[in-house]
Design a protein around this motif. Structure first.
Motif, PDB file in Angstrom:
ATOM      1  N   ALA A 374       7.331 -22.563 -13.222  1.00 17.14           N
ATOM      2  CA  ALA A 374       8.234 -21.432 -12.976  1.00 17.14           C
ATOM      3  C   ALA A 374       8.836 -21.610 -11.588  1.00 17.14           C
ATOM      4  CB  ALA A 374       7.492 -20.106 -13.091  1.00 17.14           C
ATOM      5  N   GLY A 375       9.746 -22.579 -11.476  1.00 15.45           N
ATOM      6  CA  GLY A 375      10.242 -22.948 -10.158  1.00 15.45           C
ATOM      7  C   GLY A 375       9.203 -23.729  -9.388  1.00 15.45           C
ATOM      8  N   GLY A 376       8.342 -24.439 -10.087  1.00 14.04           N
ATOM      9  CA  GLY A 376       7.204 -25.163  -9.535  1.00 14.04           C
ATOM     10  C   GLY A 376       5.954 -24.800 -10.305  1.00 14.04           C
ATOM     11  N   GLU A 377       4.939 -25.647 -10.230  1.00 15.65           N
ATOM     12  CA  GLU A 377       3.660 -25.354 -10.881  1.00 15.65           C
ATOM     13  C   GLU A 377       3.138 -24.040 -10.307  1.00 15.65           C
ATOM     14  OE1 GLU A 377       1.529 -28.937 -10.054  1.00 15.65           O
ATOM     15  OE2 GLU A 377       2.578 -30.069 -11.599  1.00 15.65           O
ATOM     16  N   PHE A 378       2.801 -23.082 -11.197  1.00 13.48           N
ATOM     17  CA  PHE A 378       2.758 -21.672 -10.792  1.00 13.48           C
ATOM     18  C   PHE A 378       1.406 -21.039 -11.081  1.00 13.48           C
ATOM     19  CE2 PHE A 378       4.080 -17.131 -11.757  1.00 13.48           C
ATOM     20  CZ  PHE A 378       4.345 -16.794 -10.446  1.00 13.48           C
ATOM     21  N   LEU A 379       0.695 -20.671 -10.002  1.00 10.06           N
ATOM     22  CA  LEU A 379      -0.505 -19.844 -10.095  1.00 10.06           C
ATOM     23  C   LEU A 379      -0.227 -18.400  -9.721  1.00 10.06           C
ATOM     24  CD1 LEU A 379      -3.057 -22.278  -8.402  1.00 10.06           C
ATOM     25  CD2 LEU A 379      -2.785 -21.838 -10.859  1.00 10.06           C
ATOM     26  N   GLY A 380       0.916 -18.149  -9.126  1.00 11.15           N
ATOM     27  CA  GLY A 380       1.292 -16.831  -8.626  1.00 11.15           C
ATOM     28  C   GLY A 380       1.812 -16.965  -7.209  1.00 11.15           C
ATOM     29  N   ASP A 381       2.732 -16.090  -6.831  1.00  8.58           N
ATOM     30  CA  ASP A 381       3.230 -16.110  -5.459  1.00  8.58           C
ATOM     31  C   ASP A 381       2.192 -15.595  -4.479  1.00  8.58           C
ATOM     32  OD1 ASP A 381       5.739 -17.145  -6.078  1.00  8.58           O
ATOM     33  OD2 ASP A 381       6.537 -15.166  -6.564  1.00  8.58           O
ATOM     34  N   TYR A 382       1.221 -14.830  -4.964  1.00  8.74           N
ATOM     35  CA  TYR A 382       0.146 -14.309  -4.122  1.00  8.74           C
ATOM     36  C   TYR A 382      -1.057 -14.053  -5.003  1.00  8.74           C
ATOM     37  CZ  TYR A 382       2.641 -10.237  -5.943  1.00  8.74           C
ATOM     38  OH  TYR A 382       3.297  -9.353  -6.762  1.00  8.74           O
ATOM     39  N   GLN A 383      -2.238 -13.908  -4.393  1.00  4.12           N
ATOM     40  CA  GLN A 383      -3.484 -13.610  -5.086  1.00  4.12           C
ATOM     41  C   GLN A 383      -4.049 -12.311  -4.513  1.00  4.12           C
ATOM     42  OE1 GLN A 383      -4.352 -15.902  -7.631  1.00  4.12           O
ATOM     43  NE2 GLN A 383      -2.399 -16.844  -7.057  1.00  4.12           N
ATOM     44  N   GLY A 384      -5.255 -11.923  -4.947  1.00  3.19           N
ATOM     45  CA  GLY A 384      -5.856 -10.690  -4.467  1.00  3.19           C
ATOM     46  C   GLY A 384      -7.243 -10.928  -3.900  1.00  3.19           C
ATOM     47  N   MET A 385      -7.693 -10.016  -3.058  1.00  6.07           N
ATOM     48  CA  MET A 385      -9.073 -10.058  -2.572  1.00  6.07           C
ATOM     49  C   MET A 385      -9.462  -8.689  -2.034  1.00  6.07           C
ATOM     50  SD  MET A 385     -11.107 -12.853  -0.276  1.00  6.07           S
ATOM     51  CE  MET A 385      -9.932 -12.952   1.069  1.00  6.07           C
ATOM     52  N   THR A 386     -10.665  -8.243  -2.389  1.00 10.48           N
ATOM     53  CA  THR A 386     -11.232  -7.021  -1.834  1.00 10.48           C
ATOM     54  C   THR A 386     -12.580  -7.361  -1.214  1.00 10.48           C
ATOM     55  OG1 THR A 386     -11.753  -4.699  -2.320  1.00 10.48           O
ATOM     56  CG2 THR A 386     -12.389  -6.315  -3.979  1.00 10.48           C
ATOM     57  N   THR A 387     -13.279  -6.363  -0.708  1.00 10.41           N
ATOM     58  CA  THR A 387     -14.611  -6.561  -0.148  1.00 10.41           C
ATOM     59  C   THR A 387     -15.533  -5.456  -0.639  1.00 10.41           C
ATOM     60  OG1 THR A 387     -14.139  -5.269   1.853  1.00 10.41           O
ATOM     61  CG2 THR A 387     -13.681  -7.642   1.939  1.00 10.41           C
ATOM     62  N   SER A 388     -16.827  -5.741  -0.623  1.00 14.37           N
ATOM     63  CA  SER A 388     -17.859  -4.749  -0.923  1.00 14.37           C
ATOM     64  C   SER A 388     -18.980  -4.955   0.081  1.00 14.37           C
ATOM     65  CB  SER A 388     -18.383  -4.906  -2.347  1.00 14.37           C
ATOM     66  OG  SER A 388     -19.437  -3.986  -2.601  1.00 14.37           O
ATOM     67  N   GLY A 389     -19.062  -4.046   1.085  1.00 18.59           N
ATOM     68  CA  GLY A 389     -19.999  -4.291   2.168  1.00 18.59           C
ATOM     69  C   GLY A 389     -19.603  -5.563   2.906  1.00 18.59           C
ATOM     70  N   ASP A 390     -20.544  -6.503   2.971  1.00 19.10           N
ATOM     71  CA  ASP A 390     -20.270  -7.772   3.642  1.00 19.10           C
ATOM     72  C   ASP A 390     -19.722  -8.832   2.689  1.00 19.10           C
ATOM     73  OD1 ASP A 390     -21.086  -6.743   6.030  1.00 19.10           O
ATOM     74  OD2 ASP A 390     -23.093  -7.630   5.974  1.00 19.10           O
ATOM     75  N   ALA A 391     -19.687  -8.546   1.399  1.00 19.75           N
ATOM     76  CA  ALA A 391     -19.257  -9.538   0.416  1.00 19.75           C
ATOM     77  C   ALA A 391     -17.735  -9.561   0.296  1.00 19.75           C
ATOM     78  CB  ALA A 391     -19.890  -9.243  -0.934  1.00 19.75           C
ATOM     79  N   PHE A 392     -17.193 -10.764   0.132  1.00 17.17           N
ATOM     80  CA  PHE A 392     -15.778 -10.939  -0.199  1.00 17.17           C
ATOM     81  C   PHE A 392     -15.650 -11.147  -1.699  1.00 17.17           C
ATOM     82  CE2 PHE A 392     -15.960 -11.982   4.267  1.00 17.17           C
ATOM     83  CZ  PHE A 392     -14.809 -11.381   4.764  1.00 17.17           C
TER      84      PHE A 392
END
Length: 415
Positions: A374-392
């Motif tokens: 999709a205009g290049g090999e495509f994983l997404g223009d951005y990804q996501g990340m949250t945290t729970s306490g000290d965990a990513f």
């Protein structure tokens, strides 16, 4: 623990998807359900052909807001749309259009719930205007099409999404200049920061090759700084990552991610640095004065020389540790699949020093050749990340098997 990630389902190679789907967990990621966000496309009961660019934000009372782009393929009508869930993503309200026009140029929206007042939510997006409008291209595609004028718009709600303010243009009226990829963050004193990429002929606009920048509002978004604060210029030589075997473009680069921890602000992005002007690295800068001044960029990816690192995502955990996820090709065997891995680097202090960052393997290897083009090999223009306490807890995409199942969404908890 309630976690929700949203993604495109049945992506088209020439832009957008048949619909958007939310994956929902109420037990911290042990089990998941998939929910179609309704009314965004014809396939989900709406009026538009396709949808793209999903973004989520939880309010402090648990209300969940989703923003996305819907557009038609056979005409130029498009809209920025907000949906709301009051049950953690299990069901969704009817969609509400924040703006709609016939420019085919709306793009790269994001939404941010105020961390203190659950009834206040901020939304930003771009509108690209020029010959032929927008084709909802990658960030790099937009930035290098300098015939475009890219306008940044802002709106907010103060009543939990029932009504929204009239969208106001907060950056640039002039041609051959603009911005892309706005993300709102809120400081403890209520100051709003809009992290974005700006460009223009004048250096203060970001320069011809663009810059990582920040806009600032001290009155809840009613007015904004007239000139962006430049965090770092981008190089003129880097155009995104490339497939290590074929040299084909990977759709990456041109966007940033931003996080806050009190009055500290952190930005990450993808670019090349000397002496390798075409090889992607993950760069980091921080501000300790609420985004007024910024440290010199530091390379924080651990990727070997000559190998691209791409698509960074940043979050801060309860112990004030910074985490950044990204992909690279360090484990690729030449001549076969495009072996791709996901990584997480973390830092607890002195984070402008590259040696302060430690790395954990997140996922992979997977074959990027299986991803959609999709205009290049495509994983997404951005990804996501949250945290729970000290965990990513990254929420990210991996390639699987083309053409029947080119990509899937994945979730991980890293203690």
């Amino acid at each position: 623990m309630n976690i929700v990630g949203e993604y495109q389902q049945d992506r088209w190679s020439d832009g957008g998807a048949r619909g958007l789907v939310a994956s929902v967990t109420h037990d911290g990621g042990t089990t998941w359900s998939r929910v179609i966000v309704p009314g965004l496309t014809r396939c989900s009961g709406g009026a538009y052909d396709r949808a793209s660019d999903p973004w989520l934000s939880f309010a402090s009372n648990g209300d969940l807001y989703a923003i996305s782009l819907s557009f038609d393929f056979f005409d130029s009508h498009n809209a920025i749309i907000v949906s709301k869930s009051t049950d953690g993503g299990d069901s969704w309200s009817a969609p509400k259009e924040l703006t709609a026009d016939n420019t085919d140029g709306l793009d790269k929206e994001s939404i941010t719930a105020d961390p203190i007042n659950p009834n206040v939510v901020y939304a930003v997006w771009d509108r690209l205007i020029g010959p032929g409008g927008s084709t909802h291209a990658s960030g790099q595609g937009a930035l290098h099409a300098k015939s475009y004028k890219s306008q940044t718009f802002f709106t907010k709600t103060t009543d939990g999404g029932q009504t929204w303010s009239t969208p106001q243009q907060i950056y640039t009226d002039s041609s051959f200049s603009g911005s892309i990829g706005s993300i709102i963050r809120v400081l403890p004193d209520g100051t709003l920061l809009d992290g974005l990429v700006t460009y223009g002929n004048a250096a203060w606009k970001g320069g011809k090759c663009s810059s990582i920048s920040v806009l600032r509002s001290t009155d809840g978004g009613s007015s904004w700084s007239q000139k962006p604060t430049i965090v770092s210029p981008l190089s003129c030589t880097y155009a995104g990552a490339h497939d290590p075997d074929t040299g084909a473009p990977v759709r990456s680069g041109g966007l940033l991610d931003i996080a806050t921890d009190g009055s500290k602000v952190f930005v990450v992005w993808e670019d090349a640095v000397a002496p390798a002007p075409t090889t992607g690295r993950i760069l980091f800068s921080q501000s300790t004065d609420g985004g007024v001044s910024w440290s010199s960029p530091a390379v924080i990816s651990k990727t070997p020389t000559g190998v691209d690192a791409f698509i960074p995502t940043i979050a801060v955990n309860a112990s004030h540790t910074i985490g950044v996820s990204y992909y690279d090709f360090r484990n690729n065997t030449p001549g076969g699949s495009a072996d791709t891995d996901a990584w997480l680097v973390r830092c607890t202090g002195a984070c402008t020093v590259p040696a302060s960052w430690t790395e954990t393997h997140l996922a992979g290897s997977f074959d990027l050749h299986q991803a959609p083009d999709a205009g290049g090999e495509f994983l997404g223009d951005y990804q996501g990340m949250t945290t729970s306490g000290d965990a990513f807890q990254p929420f990210f995409i991996q390639a699987v098997t083309a053409p029947s199942n080119p990509t899937d969404a994945y979730f991980a908890t890293v203690p």
